[in-house]
Design an enzyme around this catalytic site. Structure first.
Site, PDB file in Angstrom:
ATOM      1  CG  HIS A 356     -11.301   0.596   2.431  1.00 25.31           C
ATOM      2  ND1 HIS A 356     -10.597  -0.403   2.102  1.00 25.31           N
ATOM      3  CD2 HIS A 356     -11.385   1.541   1.674  1.00 25.31           C
ATOM      4  CE1 HIS A 356     -10.096   0.066   0.880  1.00 25.31           C
ATOM      5  NE2 HIS A 356     -10.485   1.208   0.693  1.00 25.31           N
ATOM      6  CE  LYS A 535      -4.413  -8.889  10.295  1.00 21.33           C
ATOM      7  NZ  LYS A 535      -4.695  -8.249   8.942  1.00 21.33           N
ATOM      8  NE  ARG A 536      -6.093   0.561  10.979  1.00 20.81           N
ATOM      9  CZ  ARG A 536      -7.348   0.516  11.292  1.00 20.81           C
ATOM     10  NH1 ARG A 536      -7.916   0.771  12.457  1.00 20.81           N
ATOM     11  NH2 ARG A 536      -8.046  -0.085  10.726  1.00 20.81           N
ATOM     12  CE  LYS A 541      -6.735  -3.718  11.378  1.00 18.69           C
ATOM     13  NZ  LYS A 541      -6.940  -4.152  10.077  1.00 18.69           N
ATOM     14  CB  THR A 643      -3.707  -5.958   1.071  1.00 20.60           C
ATOM     15  OG1 THR A 643      -2.968  -5.258   2.044  1.00 20.60           O
ATOM     16  CG2 THR A 643      -4.755  -5.832   0.749  1.00 20.60           C
ATOM     17  CE  LYS A 647       0.657  -6.197   0.622  1.00 20.10           C
ATOM     18  NZ  LYS A 647       0.752  -4.930   1.740  1.00 20.10           N
TER      19      LYS A 647
END
Length: 800
Positions: A356, A535-536, A541, A643, A647
C-alpha cells in the site's frame, strides 16, 4: 449450485420480529423502550435475516470443499452495519414502514448506531469494501482483525489543536457480533528456543488467549454472507486469587489488564520502546490467532497438510501481518514436521501480499533486538528464509535483515506467491523503486489490482437522492454491475435530467450545511462550491498545500473585493497519528487560519474554511454526496491508490488532483476534460527534488506563495504565538521533500480553473454527471474478481 435470493420478510413480519426482540431479547415493553432499545431490536431482527444467509453459505462452502479466502488486516473500518444490512437485504421500505407503525422514526433509529472504531482510513475502509464484495460475489471468505476496545481515538480540538480521547463504541451493546468462546487459541511471546530430538521447539515465556467474535457480512440481495472474525486478547489465568487474598488487589487483576492491552487501541504510539513492543505484539497476536484458526478449519476437512494451498488463500493487507510467513513455516516445519524447503514452498503457495505504500518509512521494519526478544524462533526462521532466497538468487544484494532491522516488506515479498499493487501507476513504481531488485529476480510475482469501492454503501445507501434518480433512469442492475452506469450518458444530454441531478446535489449540500450548523455552529451557503479534502493527515497528502492556497485566495479576495469570485467552502477532515507532530501542527494551522478567515467581514460571504472533528465512515457518508470538488493533491508517486477519490467521482464530484495513485485511472475513465489536473509527474518529482534550492526558486517565482508563507511564518494566524508555525514555513522553504512550493503555482491555476467551471452551472452539472456515469469501473466487485482470478484461484459459489 445456484443459491437463490432469499425471500424478503414482510413489513408485518419485521414489525413482529422487532417487538419480539424488544420483549424477549432486551426485556422491554414498547411503551418503556428508549432509542437504543429500538435500534437494538431492529438490528437483531435484521441480524436474524442475515444469519439465515450466513449459515447457508457456510454449509455450501463445507459441502463443496471450497477454497476459502482469508483476509488479514489490522483495520476493518466497517462503520455502521444496520443500514448496510437493511439495504443489502432489500428491506428499506419494510424497515421504514415497520418502525413507523411502531411509532418510531427510521432515520433517527439508524443514526443511533455508533461507528465501529476498527480502522483509521483507506486501508481499513478498503478491507471493509472487499469483505462486502466477497459476499456479493459468493466467494467463501473470512476477514481477520482485532476487536479494538477503543479503536484509534476520538478526535476533538482545543485551541485548534488535536486532542485524543478513547473511542467508546463498545460502551453501547454491539448488535452484530457473536462471541465464540470455543474458538480460543493460546498465543505466545518471548521465551527461548530449544532443540529436541533434532527439531527446534519454541517455548514462549508469556501467553495470552485470543478469543473470537464473529460478525456476519452480507452481500447484495442476501444471497451469501461471509465472516469478519475479530480477536480479543484475554488472560490465560485472568485472576490471581492468592494475590487478592493477600490484599494486593491490583496485582490480582494485572494478568487480565496486561492481556487486554493488546486489543485496546489501534496503532498505539510507537515513539516509545513500549509502544513499539505493543504494536509488534498486536501484529503477531492477530496473525498467529488467524493461522491457528485457518489450520483448525482445514484439519476438520482434510488430513494432508501438503494440500493446504488447494483450500487456503491468505491475503496480507499491508506489512502488518507479514510475520505470517515465518509463523506458518514454523507451524508446518516445527510442529507438523514438513521439511523446511517444503514448509516454505507450501506457505508461499498460500500467502499473497498487498503493498500500500512507496514511502520507505511506511514499509515496516523491526529492530532485531525487539523482534528476537518477542519472537525468537521467528527471527531464526526469517534468517532461514533469507538464506534460502540468497542461495536461490546468489546475485541478490538486498537482504531482509539489514542495519539491525528485520525488513517486513522484503519478507512479505519473498514469502508471497503474488504481490499486488493497488493502482496501475503504483504497481509500476513498485517494480522500479521499493522492490526493484526483487522484481528483477521474480518478474512474474508483481501484479496489479486497482482498488475499488462497494457501490451498495458508497452510492446506493449514502446518496439515496442520486441513486434513486439513477435507478429510475436505467433500472437497478447497476447495483451489482456498476459499469452499467454508462447507460446514463444519453440521459445526461437531457436538460431536464441534468436539472434533477443538480437538485439532488444541492439537497445533499443543504443537508450537510444543516448538520454543520447544528454541530459546529457555522452557517454555510449550499450554493457555494463545496471543496472537500478528507484523508488521514500526512505530509505527502499535502493538506498544507490546500490551506496555503486557501490563504493566498483569501489574500487575493481582500485585495480585490469587487472581483467576480466564486464562493467557496473549503472543508477538511482527518486524524493525525498521536506521535506525528508535524501533521498535528498542520491541523492546528488549518483551524487557526479558519478562525481568522471566517471572521473577516470582507470575505466571509465568499470564502469559509472548516475542519470537521472526528472523521469516520458516517461523516464521510455525509460529506461525499455533498461535495462539488474532490481534493486529491498528493505528491505524485506517493499515494498508492486512494479510494476516497473514487467515492467522490462516483457521487458526482469533480476532481482536482495530481497524476498519482488511482487519479491516473480516474482521469482516463471520466475524461481529461472532466478532471482538473495539476502538478508534476512522479518522474518530474524526482528530477525536481534533485535541484538543491527547488523550494526557494518556486517561492521567488510566485509572489502569492511568498505572501501566504510570510503570513503563516510571521504569526498572522497565531498572534498570541508568532513563531508557532515557523518550523512549517522553514520546512516548505527549505527541504520541502513533498514539493508543496514547487506544485503551488500550478495548483493555484487549476483551482481558478475549477472556480470558473463552477460558475458555468450548466457545464459543471454535465461534467459532474459524467463523472458518475463513467466511474463504474471503480467497483470493489471488479477488484475482487481480479484477486479471485489472478491471485487466489478462488471461485464464486453462487452459481455453477
Amino acid at each position: 449450485m445456484n443459491i437463490a435470493t432469499p425471500p424478503r420478510v414482510t413489513t408485518r413480519g419485521l414489525s413482529d420480529a422487532i417487538t419480539r426482540h424488544l420483549r424477549y431479547s432486551f426485556g422491554r415493553e414498547p411503551e418503556f423502550a428508549g432509542l437504543e432499545d429500538w435500534r437494538m431490536a431492529l438490528s437483531y431482527a435484521i441480524r436474524d435475516q442475515i444469519a439465515d444467509s450466513w449459515f447457508k453459505a457456510a454449509g455450501t462452502a463445507r459441502n463443496q470443499g471450497a477454497k476459502r479466502v482469508y483476509y488479514l488486516s489490522m483495520e476493518f473500518l466497517i462503520g455502521r452495519l444496520l443500514e448496510d444490512g437493511i439495504v443489502n437485504l432489500g428491506l428499506v421500505d419494510q424497515a421504514r414502514e415497520a418502525l413507523a407503525a411502531l411509532g418510531q422514526d427510521y432515520d433517527e433509529v439508524l443514526a443511533d448506531e455508533p461507528d465501529a472504531a476498527l480502522g483509521n482510513g483507506g486501508l481499513g475502509r478498503l478491507a471493509a469494501c472487499f469483505l462486502e464484495s466477497l459476499s456479493t460475489l459468493g466467494c467463501p471468505a473470512y476477514g481477520y482483525g482485532i476487536r479494538y476496545e477503543h479503536g484509534l481515538f476520538r478526535q476533538s480540538f482545543q485551541g485548534g489543536r488535536q486532542v485524543e480521547a478513547p473511542e467508546t463504541w463498545l460502551l453501547q451493546r454491539h448488535a452484530w457480533e457473536f462471541e465464540r468462546p470455543e474458538a480460543r487459541f493460546r498465543i505466545g511471546f518471548g521465551g527461548h528456543v530449544e532443540e529436541r530430538e533434532g527439531r527446534k521447539l519454541w517455548l514462549p515465556g508469556e501467553h495470552v488467549d485470543a478469543e473470537a467474535y464473529d460478525t456476519p457480512i452480507v452481500g447484495w440481495q442476501g444471497r451469501w454472507a461471509n465472516t469478519l472474525r475479530l480477536w480479543s486478547a484475554k488472560a490465560c489465568d485472568p485472576f490471581d486469587l492468592p494475590a487478592f487474598n493477600r490484599g494486593d488487589f491490583t496485582a490480582a487483576a494485572q494478568p487480565e489488564a496486561l492481556a487486554r492491552t493488546i486489543s485496546r487501541v489501534l496503532y498505539p504510539d510507537d515513539t516509545t520502546e513500549q509502544g513499539r513492543e505493543l504494536r509488534l505484539k498486536q501484529e503477531f497476536f492477530l496473525t498467529a490467532a488467524a493461522l491457528r484458526d485457518i489450520l483448525a478449519r482445514f484439519d476438520k476437512e482434510e488430513s494432508d497438510i501438503r494440500k493446504l494451498p488447494q483450500y487456503v488463500a491468505i491475503q496480507l493487507n499491508d506489512t502488518h501481518p507479514a510475520v505470517a510467513g515465518p509463523e506458518l513455516v514454523r507451524i508446518l516445519h516445527d510442529e507438523r514436521g514438513l521439511p523446511l524447503d517444503e514448509a516454505m514452498q507450501t506457505a508461499r503457495a498460500c500467502l499473497s501480499y498487498t503493498n500500500h505504500t512507496l514511502l520507505p518509512e511506511a514499509l515496516e521494519s523491526w529492530g532485531e533486538d525487539l523482534f528476537g526478544r518477542l519472537l525468537p524462533r521467528h527471527l531464526e526462521i526469517a534468517d532461514l528464509i533469507d538464506n534460502a532466497h540468497y542461495e536461490a538468487n546468489p546475485n541478490r544484494t538486498q537482504s531482509m535483515r539489514a542495519d539491525g532491522q528485520v525488513k517486513m516488506g522484503q519478507l512479505s515479498f519473498v514469502m508471497a506467491h503474488k504481490v499486488n499493487g493497488v493502482s496501475a501507476l503504483h504497481t509500476e513504481l513498485m517494480k522500479e523503486t521499493v522492490f526493484a531488485e526483487l522484481h528483477h529476480l521474480h518478474p512474474e510475482r508483481i501484479v496489479n489490482q486497482t482498488n475499488g469501492v462497494t457501490p451498495r454503501r458508497w452510492l446506493l445507501a449514502c446518496n439515496p437522492r442520486l441513486s434513486g434518480l439513477i435507478t429510475e433512469t436505467i433500472g437497478d442492475g447497476w447495483v451489482d454491475d456498476l459499469e452499467r452506469l454508462r447507460e446514463l450518458e444519453p440521459a445526461i444530454e437531457d436538460a431536464g435530467w441534468r436539472q434533477r441531478f443538480a437538485e439532488a446535489k444541492r439537497a445533499n449540500k443543504a443537508e450537510l450545511a444543516e448538520y454543520i450548523s447544528q454541530t459546529q455552529g457555522v452557517s454555510l451557503d449550499p450554493d457555494a462550491m463545496f471543496d472537500v479534502q478528507i484523508k488521514r493527515m500526512h505530509e505527502y497528502k499535502r493538506q498544507h498545500l490546500n490551506i496555503l492556497e486557501t490563504i493566498a485566495l483569501w489574500q487575493e479576495m481582500k485585495d480585490n473585493p469587487n472581483a467576480d469570485w466564486t464562493p467557496r467552502v473549503t472543508l477538511f477532515a482527518g486524524k493525525a497519528a498521536p506521535g506525528y507532530a508535524f501533521a498535528k501542527d498542520i491541523i492546528r494551522l488549518i483551524n487557526d487560519a479558519a478562525e481568522v478567515i471566517n471572521a473577516d467581514p470582507a470575505t466571509r460571504d465568499k470564502l469559509r474554511v472548516l475542519f470537521l472533528p472526528n472523521y469516520n465512515v458516517t461523516l464521510a457518508e455525509r460529506l461525499i454526496p455533498a461535495a462539488d470538488l474532490s481534493e486529491q493533491i498528493s505528491t505524485a508517486g506517493k499515494e498508492a491508490s486512494g479510494t476516497g477519490n473514487m467515492k467522490f467521482a462516483l457521487n458526482g464530484a469533480m476532481t482536482i488532483g495530481t497524476l498519482d495513485g488511482a487519479n491516473v485511472e480516474i482521469r482516463e475513465h471520466v475524461g481529461a476534460e472532466n478532471f482538473f489536473l495539476f502538478g508534476m509527474t512522479a518522474s518530474e518529482v524526482e528530477e525536481r527534488r534533485a535541484v538543491e534550492d527547488h523550494a526557494q526558486q518556486a517561492i521567488a517565482a510566485d509572489p502569492r506563495l511568498a505572501r501566504a508563507l510570510q503570513a503563516v511564518g510571521s504569526g498572522a494566524f497565531s498572534p498570541d504565538e508568532p513563531d508557532r508555525y515557523a518550523h512549517i514555513t522553514e520546512n516548505l522553504s527549505g527541504a520541502d521533500y513533498f514539493l508543496v512550493a514547487s506544485d503551488f503555482s500550478d495548483y493555484w491555476r487549476a483551482s481558478r480553473e475549477a472556480d470558473a467551471a463552477f460558475a458555468d452551472r450548466a457545464g459543471w452539472i454535465r461534467r459532474a454527471a459524467l463523472n458518475t456515469a463513467r466511474s463504474g469501473w471503480f467497483s470493489s466487485d471488479r477488484t475482487i474478481r481480479g484477486y479471485m482470478r489472478d491471485i487466489w484461484a478462488a471461485r464464486s459459489h453462487l452459481e455453477d
